[in-house]
Write an enzyme that holds these catalytic residues in place. Structure first.
Site, PDB file in Angstrom:
ATOM      1  N   ASP A  13      94.788  38.660  19.796  1.00 21.07           N
ATOM      2  CA  ASP A  13      94.641  40.084  20.144  1.00 21.07           C
ATOM      3  C   ASP A  13      94.447  40.989  18.937  1.00 21.07           C
ATOM      4  OD1 ASP A  13      95.036  39.437  22.858  1.00 21.07           O
ATOM      5  OD2 ASP A  13      97.188  39.354  22.498  1.00 21.07           O
ATOM      6  N   LYS A  16      89.330  40.883  17.685  1.00 21.99           N
ATOM      7  CA  LYS A  16      88.230  40.077  17.136  1.00 21.99           C
ATOM      8  C   LYS A  16      86.913  40.413  17.790  1.00 21.99           C
ATOM      9  CE  LYS A  16      90.483  36.461  18.618  1.00 21.99           C
ATOM     10  NZ  LYS A  16      91.848  36.907  18.774  1.00 21.99           N
ATOM     11  N   LYS A  18      85.851  42.993  19.077  1.00 21.99           N
ATOM     12  CA  LYS A  18      85.268  44.246  18.615  1.00 21.99           C
ATOM     13  C   LYS A  18      84.525  44.031  17.294  1.00 21.99           C
ATOM     14  CE  LYS A  18      85.582  48.745  17.393  1.00 21.99           C
ATOM     15  NZ  LYS A  18      86.175  49.941  16.866  1.00 21.99           N
ATOM     16  N   ASN A  38      92.453  31.388  28.520  1.00 19.45           N
ATOM     17  CA  ASN A  38      93.686  32.048  28.058  1.00 19.45           C
ATOM     18  C   ASN A  38      93.331  33.247  27.182  1.00 19.45           C
ATOM     19  OD1 ASN A  38      92.654  30.244  26.152  1.00 19.45           O
ATOM     20  ND2 ASN A  38      94.635  29.547  25.413  1.00 19.45           N
ATOM     21  N   GLY A  40      91.569  36.683  26.040  1.00 22.29           N
ATOM     22  CA  GLY A  40      91.185  37.907  26.737  1.00 22.29           C
ATOM     23  C   GLY A  40      90.633  38.868  25.719  1.00 22.29           C
ATOM     24  N   HIS A  41      89.347  39.150  25.801  1.00 24.02           N
ATOM     25  CA  HIS A  41      88.726  40.071  24.861  1.00 24.02           C
ATOM     26  C   HIS A  41      88.303  41.304  25.623  1.00 24.02           C
ATOM     27  CE1 HIS A  41      88.677  36.887  22.049  1.00 24.02           C
ATOM     28  NE2 HIS A  41      87.646  36.241  22.541  1.00 24.02           N
ATOM     29  N   GLN A 218      92.499  33.326  20.355  1.00 22.28           N
ATOM     30  CA  GLN A 218      93.895  33.307  19.910  1.00 22.28           C
ATOM     31  C   GLN A 218      93.944  33.627  18.398  1.00 22.28           C
ATOM     32  OE1 GLN A 218      92.947  30.270  21.968  1.00 22.28           O
ATOM     33  NE2 GLN A 218      93.291  31.729  23.584  1.00 22.28           N
ATOM     34  N   THR A 233      99.456  27.871  21.056  1.00 24.78           N
ATOM     35  CA  THR A 233      98.534  27.436  22.085  1.00 24.78           C
ATOM     36  C   THR A 233      98.199  25.967  21.806  1.00 24.78           C
ATOM     37  OG1 THR A 233      96.564  28.041  23.343  1.00 24.78           O
ATOM     38  CG2 THR A 233      96.386  28.177  20.923  1.00 24.78           C
ATOM     39  N   GLY A 296      98.340  41.008  31.415  1.00 22.62           N
ATOM     40  CA  GLY A 296      98.896  42.350  31.601  1.00 22.62           C
ATOM     41  C   GLY A 296     100.292  42.527  31.013  1.00 22.62           C
ATOM     42  N   ARG A 297     100.828  41.467  30.375  1.00 14.84           N
ATOM     43  CA  ARG A 297     102.192  41.571  29.833  1.00 14.84           C
ATOM     44  C   ARG A 297     102.246  42.572  28.680  1.00 14.84           C
ATOM     45  NH1 ARG A 297     103.433  35.382  28.358  1.00 14.84           N
ATOM     46  NH2 ARG A 297     101.213  35.406  27.914  1.00 14.84           N
TER      47      ARG A 297
HETATM   48  P1  IMP Z   1      98.568  29.160  26.420  1.00 15.03           P
HETATM   49  O1  IMP Z   1      97.469  29.272  25.444  1.00 15.03           O
HETATM   50  O2  IMP Z   1      98.276  29.800  27.753  1.00 15.03           O
HETATM   51  O3  IMP Z   1      99.091  27.778  26.553  1.00 15.03           O
HETATM   52  O4  IMP Z   1      99.807  30.026  25.845  1.00 15.03           O
HETATM   53  C1  IMP Z   1     100.495  29.648  24.672  1.00 15.03           C
HETATM   54  C2  IMP Z   1     100.875  30.864  23.854  1.00 15.03           C
HETATM   55  O5  IMP Z   1      99.692  31.461  23.315  1.00 15.03           O
HETATM   56  C3  IMP Z   1     101.571  31.981  24.636  1.00 15.03           C
HETATM   57  O6  IMP Z   1     102.482  32.632  23.772  1.00 15.03           O
HETATM   58  C4  IMP Z   1     100.442  32.922  24.987  1.00 15.03           C
HETATM   59  O7  IMP Z   1     100.895  34.240  25.199  1.00 15.03           O
HETATM   60  C5  IMP Z   1      99.618  32.823  23.713  1.00 15.03           C
HETATM   61  N1  IMP Z   1      98.203  33.134  23.922  1.00 15.03           N
HETATM   62  C6  IMP Z   1      97.253  32.362  24.466  1.00 15.03           C
HETATM   63  N2  IMP Z   1      96.060  32.968  24.463  1.00 15.03           N
HETATM   64  C7  IMP Z   1      96.249  34.156  23.875  1.00 15.03           C
HETATM   65  C8  IMP Z   1      95.371  35.237  23.529  1.00 15.03           C
HETATM   66  O8  IMP Z   1      94.153  35.224  23.759  1.00 15.03           O
HETATM   67  N3  IMP Z   1      95.942  36.301  22.920  1.00 15.03           N
HETATM   68  C9  IMP Z   1      97.271  36.342  22.615  1.00 15.03           C
HETATM   69  N4  IMP Z   1      98.118  35.350  22.896  1.00 15.03           N
HETATM   70  C10 IMP Z   1      97.618  34.271  23.522  1.00 15.03           C
HETATM   71 MG    MG Z   2      93.266  39.039  23.695  1.00 12.49          MG
END
Ligand code: IMP
Ligand code: MG
Length: 418
Positions: A13, A16, A18, A38, A40-41, A218, A233, A296-297
């Site tokens: 987050d 990137k 951008k 996983n 989210g951009h 990530q 991750t 959304g967390r």
């Molecule tokens: P997973 O990738 O869903 O297995 O999650 C493992 C960890 O990576 C968790 O703490 C997620 O919140 C974090 N995570 C995975 N993808 C992202 C991302 O794109 N941005 C921020 N944290 C991420």
């Molecule tokens: Mg993100």
């Protein structure tokens, strides 16, 4: 045109996408090489917000081709709907999206396993995105996984699915098999036009000197080997993952750009030495809209951590950095930067490997004066208040790397070369 990598260097987050968007104007290819949905951009162009999970954000430039490399795990169901949504917003995918045949497949089973494993962990849950990423990569490593190209071979696919379920101690009855294979067949119909041997495409493009931009997902502190294990991750997120994930050796890169926020955030569980919980955290969260694009967390907030930042800069062999969300720090009297960790009597300059130690470290801070001014209209270093420049210089000195790009707002144009 060079081959450039843009990597998130903390816990994801870092905005990137951008930076990719900013650099991407005359890039021929934008390539994803690891992770899955996983990620989210969020990108805002002319007030319109686009959210990407698996599709590279380069798709916003009509002339750019996007590659999803072999190192990515793809949830076909979610990719189909992501493409549909982007098409509905007027984006054309024809001859512009290329999915590597070797990419892994995330099944509904993997989402289920993700939820189960989070519930079972006695040492504390990871706080995953629940997208099935960990179980899908685990299956790929165990050689039990399904790959995109398997969707083109229905009877082979059925055999692999049956074996995969067996591997997880589950049986797949006829009705279950029919459901999974029909869903995958429907996805294949929708995706097959995009599936391509991307290896040759990228090699050929590089020979022609075409611009290629590798977009990390990530961040380095979530790297499976070098991040805050086990709170990571399940893919390698380092620059070297471009070689394994896109078949394009990192040795061929002309530039590696690390993206850091002007402060730190983290979603999910795990150690976060500079985390803060006070009013300042709340102010930054609101100001920076620090809520996950995928789940959304609310994101956890902390001061800039130069111990981790230097560590990830070295791991990725960065050439320079981009600092994003600098505007969020306007109106804060004092800004802290962590320059060391105290662990018992020792002062550490790199993170300890054990999560319990990293949880225990006491950050050593240097304190800088903040600035009051709104900086969202600044388009050069000279246009920034002196204290904002001093803040960036401090980061630059601590990382021993030039700040190359600064971002001061969500919009595409609120970015400048330093
Ligand atoms: P997973 O990738 O869903 O297995 O999650 C493992 C960890 O990576 C968790 O703490 C997620 O919140 C974090 N995570 C995975 N993808 C992202 C991302 O794109 N941005 C921020 N944290 C991420
Ligand atoms: Mg993100």
């Amino acid at each position: 045109m060079p081959a450039i990598a843009v990597l998130g260097c903390m816990w994801g987050d870092e905005a990137k996408a951008k930076i990719v968007d900013y650099l991407g104007t005359d890039t021929e290819f934008v390539v994803r090489f690891q992770g899955g949905s996983n990620a989210g951009h969020t990108i805002v162009v002319e007030g319109k917000k686009y959210v990407f999970h698996a599709v590279p954000s380069g798709i916003l430039y009509p002339g750019t081709k996007c590659v999803i490399g072999a190192g990515v795990v793809i949830d076909p169901i979610s990719l189909v709907s992501e493409i549909q949504e982007l098409e509905n917003s007027g984006i054309d995918f024809n001859q512009r999206l290329f999915i590597d045949e070797r990419a892994g497949v995330v099944l509904p089973l993997h989402r289920e396993l993700d939820t189960i494993s989070e519930g079972m962990l006695k040492s504390g849950k990871i706080g995953t995105t629940g997208r099935g990423i960990g179980p899908a990569y685990a299956d790929m490593t165990a050689r039990a996984g399904i790959r995109i190209i398997d969707l083109a071979h229905p009877s082979y696919l059925k055999r692999r699915l049956r074996e995969l379920y067996q591997y997880h101690g589950r049986s797949l009855d006829n009705a279950g098999m029919k459901e999974v294979s029909q869903t995958l067949a429907m996805c294949w119909e929708r995706l097959k036009g995009y599936v391509a041997p991307t290896f040759g495409m990228l090699q050929e493009a590089h020979k022609r000197d075409a611009g290629i931009l590798f977009e990390g997902a990530q961040g380095t502190m979530l790297d499976r080997s070098w991040g805050t294990y086990p709170y990571v991750t399940s893919s390698n997120t380092l620059v070297d993952a471009i070689g394994t994930g896109a078949g394009f050796s990192a040795r061929k890169l002309d530039e590696v750009l690390g993206v850091y926020k002007a402060y730190c955030t983290r979603v999910g569980e795990g150690p976060f030495p500079t985390e803060i919980h006070d009013e300042l955290a709340q102010k930054i969260r609101i100001q920076g809209n620090e809520f996950g694009a995928t789940t959304g967390r609310p994101r956890r907030i902390g001061h800039f951590d130069a111990v981790l930042a230097s560590y990830t800069a070295t791991l990725n062999c960065l050439d320079g950095i981009a600092v994003t969300l600098l505007d969020v720090l306007s109106g804060i009297e004092e800004l802290k930067i962590c320059v060391g960790y105290k662990l018992g009597k020792r002062v550490l300059s790199e993170p300890p490997a054990h999560p319990l130690d990293l949880q225990k470290v006491q950050p050593v801070y240097t304190v800088l004066s903040g600035w009051e001014e709104d900086i969202t209209q600044a388009r050069s270093m000279a246009a920034l208040p002196a204290n904002a420049r001093i803040y960036l210089e401090a980061i630059q000195d601590l990382l021993e790397l030039p700040v190359k790009i600064v971002s001061v707002g969500k919009q595409r144009h609120q970015t400048f070369n330093a």
